[in-house]
Design a protein around this motif. Structure first.
Motif, short mmCIF file in Angstrom:
data_model
loop_
_atom_site.label_atom_id
_atom_site.label_comp_id
_atom_site.label_asym_id
_atom_site.label_seq_id
_atom_site.Cartn_x
_atom_site.Cartn_y
_atom_site.Cartn_z
N GLY A 50 72.09 125.08 -29.34
CA GLY A 50 71.60 125.81 -28.00
C GLY A 50 71.68 127.26 -28.38
N SER A 51 70.80 128.06 -27.65
CA SER A 51 70.73 129.42 -27.81
C SER A 51 70.95 130.21 -26.51
N VAL A 52 71.59 131.52 -26.76
CA VAL A 52 72.14 132.28 -25.47
C VAL A 52 71.01 132.41 -24.52
N GLU A 53 69.86 132.73 -25.16
CA GLU A 53 68.76 133.04 -24.16
C GLU A 53 68.20 132.22 -23.50
N ALA A 54 68.52 130.67 -23.89
CA ALA A 54 68.03 129.69 -22.84
C ALA A 54 69.39 128.91 -21.84
N LEU A 55 70.39 129.68 -21.87
CA LEU A 55 71.69 129.10 -21.23
C LEU A 55 71.45 128.84 -19.78
N THR A 56 71.81 127.66 -19.26
CA THR A 56 71.71 127.68 -17.84
C THR A 56 72.93 126.67 -17.30
N LYS A 57 73.34 127.01 -16.04
CA LYS A 57 74.19 126.08 -15.31
C LYS A 57 73.63 125.29 -14.11
N ASP A 58 72.41 125.07 -14.24
CA ASP A 58 71.65 124.61 -13.18
C ASP A 58 71.13 123.13 -13.91
N PRO A 59 71.79 122.03 -13.06
CA PRO A 59 71.28 120.92 -13.80
C PRO A 59 69.86 120.37 -13.51
N HIS A 60 69.14 121.05 -12.56
CA HIS A 60 67.88 120.91 -12.23
C HIS A 60 66.73 121.82 -12.95
N GLY A 61 67.15 122.54 -13.78
CA GLY A 61 66.58 123.44 -14.59
C GLY A 61 65.96 122.49 -15.80
N LEU A 62 65.10 123.38 -16.69
CA LEU A 62 64.53 122.74 -17.83
C LEU A 62 65.60 122.20 -18.88
N LEU A 63 66.78 122.85 -19.21
CA LEU A 63 67.68 122.31 -19.95
C LEU A 63 67.18 122.21 -21.32
N SER A 64 66.65 123.17 -22.15
CA SER A 64 66.29 123.31 -23.19
C SER A 64 67.02 123.20 -24.33
N ASN A 65 68.53 123.69 -23.83
CA ASN A 65 69.42 123.80 -25.02
C ASN A 65 69.93 122.36 -24.85
N ASN A 66 70.37 121.66 -26.22
CA ASN A 66 70.85 120.52 -26.24
C ASN A 66 72.27 120.48 -25.87
N SER A 67 73.06 121.73 -25.98
CA SER A 67 74.30 121.90 -25.49
C SER A 67 74.56 121.52 -23.95
N ASP A 68 73.17 122.49 -23.23
CA ASP A 68 73.37 122.35 -21.77
C ASP A 68 73.11 120.94 -21.41
N PHE A 69 72.22 120.26 -21.94
CA PHE A 69 71.73 118.88 -21.54
C PHE A 69 72.97 118.04 -21.76
N LEU A 70 73.68 118.21 -22.81
CA LEU A 70 74.89 117.17 -22.95
C LEU A 70 75.86 117.34 -21.90
N ILE A 71 76.14 118.79 -21.65
CA ILE A 71 77.29 119.01 -20.55
C ILE A 71 76.89 118.42 -19.25
N MET A 72 75.47 118.46 -18.57
CA MET A 72 75.04 118.24 -17.59
C MET A 72 75.10 116.89 -17.57
N SER A 73 74.79 115.95 -18.56
CA SER A 73 74.71 114.53 -18.61
C SER A 73 76.15 113.88 -18.57
N LEU A 74 77.17 114.51 -18.91
CA LEU A 74 78.53 114.25 -18.59
C LEU A 74 79.24 114.63 -17.32
N VAL A 75 78.57 115.54 -16.67
CA VAL A 75 79.15 116.12 -15.45
C VAL A 75 78.42 115.53 -14.48
N TYR A 76 77.19 114.86 -14.40
CA TYR A 76 76.46 114.85 -13.57
C TYR A 76 75.84 113.30 -13.77
N ASP A 77 75.34 112.59 -12.75
CA ASP A 77 74.93 111.24 -12.69
C ASP A 77 73.18 111.60 -12.57
N ALA A 78 72.34 110.76 -13.15
CA ALA A 78 71.15 110.54 -12.84
C ALA A 78 71.04 109.23 -12.19
#
Length: 509
Positions: A50-78
């Motif tokens: 994951g890159s600093v430039e693409a960081l997001t805390k919004d689960p409804h965003g694009l989530l282009s970082n693998n690190s962000d997507f992993l965090i969201m997938s464990l914290v939130y349910d689809a």
């Protein structure tokens, strides 16, 4: 459009298979670790890119970082996730059904589901989250349902009505519909998933087990996610003992790990597709005989072994090889230079010209495959010049426009996904310019069918047409590759972004 955004927008967040039945949760792989009986406890330390430039805390965003997507997938349910033999498994939705019109869907929220703050999940939360995705986040591509047609029938039931028949909706929603509380701050990490946030700093997070989760109790006490800017940095951390699991590490790292014997290679088949794309609408590849010849030029075994270092499997020119309805009866194409030369001669193909094959260093093996294919083509008298482009130039000038180029798709388990995005005539991202009324009709039949047998028949018709006529030379599928210490067990085997489903992981003592 930058490469990372395209991958998330088109490749991962809409991944789908082609069945409607509710399946069991995704498979896990206990092989390669220390083994033994699953045990409770411990903290799994995970590295993700994951890159600093693409960081997001919004689960409804694009989530282009693998690190962000992993965090969201464990914290939130689809509502649904990849898994099971059918490609889709329940998550926040415990079940779903569709009316005879194949348009009206009802999803039942899992009994006992609650947010990490203890508030029960109700249907209104799901509706509000989906509408936010479509309207507020300008991400309507994630949810193929008009926002006004998403309603709560009662506290546990959500109804969605698609504009046209769509028997694939549960699959199109996999790992997309992360649910937040209605009216609350969507970036507060108050999810409903198996782990809850304890600490977050610059894309690095410590997540602890949520004992109130509605699903099977996770065995791990905690998961720590560390963000890395590069694969090299992540591998150095694995070798230095700072992490236990390096996700999506790639074939080069896997080869080094196997040679050293220090780490276990976890392979996820059908993870990514690496086609060579030929423009069908016009240009030198408009003749189907030429396209067939190009497919017969490819030495697929050599491409897999050399371009992918063996971390993949041979493909057969149909996108979606991991689909439950994948047609294994289609004859496997192999290199046949004599027939290729004959077809090129029949078509009057100009062997004196030089043809440019554009490529991009987006996925491991993509550039190497282009170079190797050019060498193979020369044996049939076809001269190909390989031109590597940067991401900006490629997606602005080449993608969906050039006569010949390579592609990378970060999922390969759904025929329907590719039909929707790149094969149907009306697609805005029709990469080849192929327009087939027969294919469009078969795809419509697939979406309208609710009977599995009828779905399979429609899918097979689609695949045969793609195999015979389309502009894709799909020579191979790349494995997804994670590396881990011997103590790590229970990793997901689901393809594509199924690697984020770590709730079943455990650590041997």
């Amino acid at each position: 459009m930058v490469a990372a955004s395209r991958r998330v927008l088109l490749g991962s967040s809409l991944a789908a298979a082609t069945v409607t039945a509710v399946a069991a949760c995704g498979g896990t792989d206990d092989e390669g670790g220390a083994g033994g009986a699953p045990r409770e406890g411990g903290t799994l330390r995970v590295g993700a890119l994951g890159s600093v430039e693409a960081l997001t805390k919004d689960p409804h965003g694009l989530l282009s970082n693998n690190s962000d997507f992993l965090i969201m997938s464990l914290v939130y349910d689809a509502l649904t996730v990849p898994g099971g033999g059918t490609g889709v498994a329940p998550r926040l939705a415990e079940s779903w059904s569709v009316a005879d019109d194949a348009k009206t869907w009802t999803f039942t929220i899992a009994e006992g589901a609650s947010f990490h703050d203890g508030t029960p999940v109700i249907a209104a939360d799901v509706v509000a989250s989906m509408k936010r995705i479509i309207v507020d986040m300008d991400a309507a591509f994630k949810v193929p349902v008009p926002p006004e047609q998403i309603t709560a029938l009662d506290d546990r039931t959500v109804q969605m009505v698609t504009e046209d028949p769509n028997s694939q909706l549960p699959l199109l929603l996999r790992l997309v519909t992360f649910t937040t509380r209605e009216g609350a701050d969507a970036t507060a990490f108050n999810g409903t998933g198996p782990f809850k946030l304890e600490d977050y700093t610059d894309g690095n997070a410590r997540l602890v087990r949520f004992d109130g989760w509605h699903g099977p109790r996770p065995l791990l006490d905690a998961i720590e996610v560390t963000r890395f800017e590069s694969t090299d940095a992540m591998m150095n951390a694995l070798q230095g003992g700072q992490i236990d699991l390096a996700t999506t590490a790639g074939a080069v790292s896997a080869r080094l790990a196997e040679e050293s014997g220090a780490f276990t290679v976890h392979r996820r088949p059908n993870d990514a597709a690496l086609p060579i794309v030929m423009r069908v609408a016009d240009g030198p590849f408009a003749d189907v005989r030429v396209r067939t010849a190009m497919r017969l030029i490819a030495d697929r075994d050599a491409l897999v072994q050399q371009a992918l270092s063996g971390y993949g499997t041979v493909a057969n020119d149909v996108l979606g090889t991991g689909d439950a309805f994948y047609d294994t009866s289609l004859p496997q194409r192999a290199q046949d230079l004599d027939t290729a030369r004959s077809l090129l001669a029949e078509a009057g193909f100009d062997l004196d010209a030089t043809y440019t094959l554009y490529t991009i260093d987006e996925a491991f093996g993509e550039v190497a495959a282009a170079t190797l294919f050019a060498e193979q083509a020369a044996k049939a008298g076809v001269t190909i010049e390989v031109v590597e482009q940067d991401a900006g130039t490629f997606y602005d000038q080449t993608w969906c426009k050039a006569d010949l180029y390579t592609m990378f798709w970060g999922t390969n388990d759904s025929v329907a996904f590719y039909a929707q995005k790149v094969l149907q005539s009306s697609s805005e991202t029709n990469e080849t310019g192929w327009a087939s009324e027969d294919f469009d009709r078969a795809y419509g039949d697939l979406l309208a069918a609710t009977d599995p047998a009828a779905q399979e028949d429609a899918s097979h018709r689609m695949q045969r047409l793609e195999y015979d006529e389309s502009g894709y030379l799909l020579w191979g599928m790349a494995d997804g590759i994670d590396l881990h210490t011997p103590a790590v067990n229970g990793l997901s085997t689901a393809p594509g972004f199924g690697w984020v489903l770590l709730e079943g992981a455990w650590l041997a003592s």
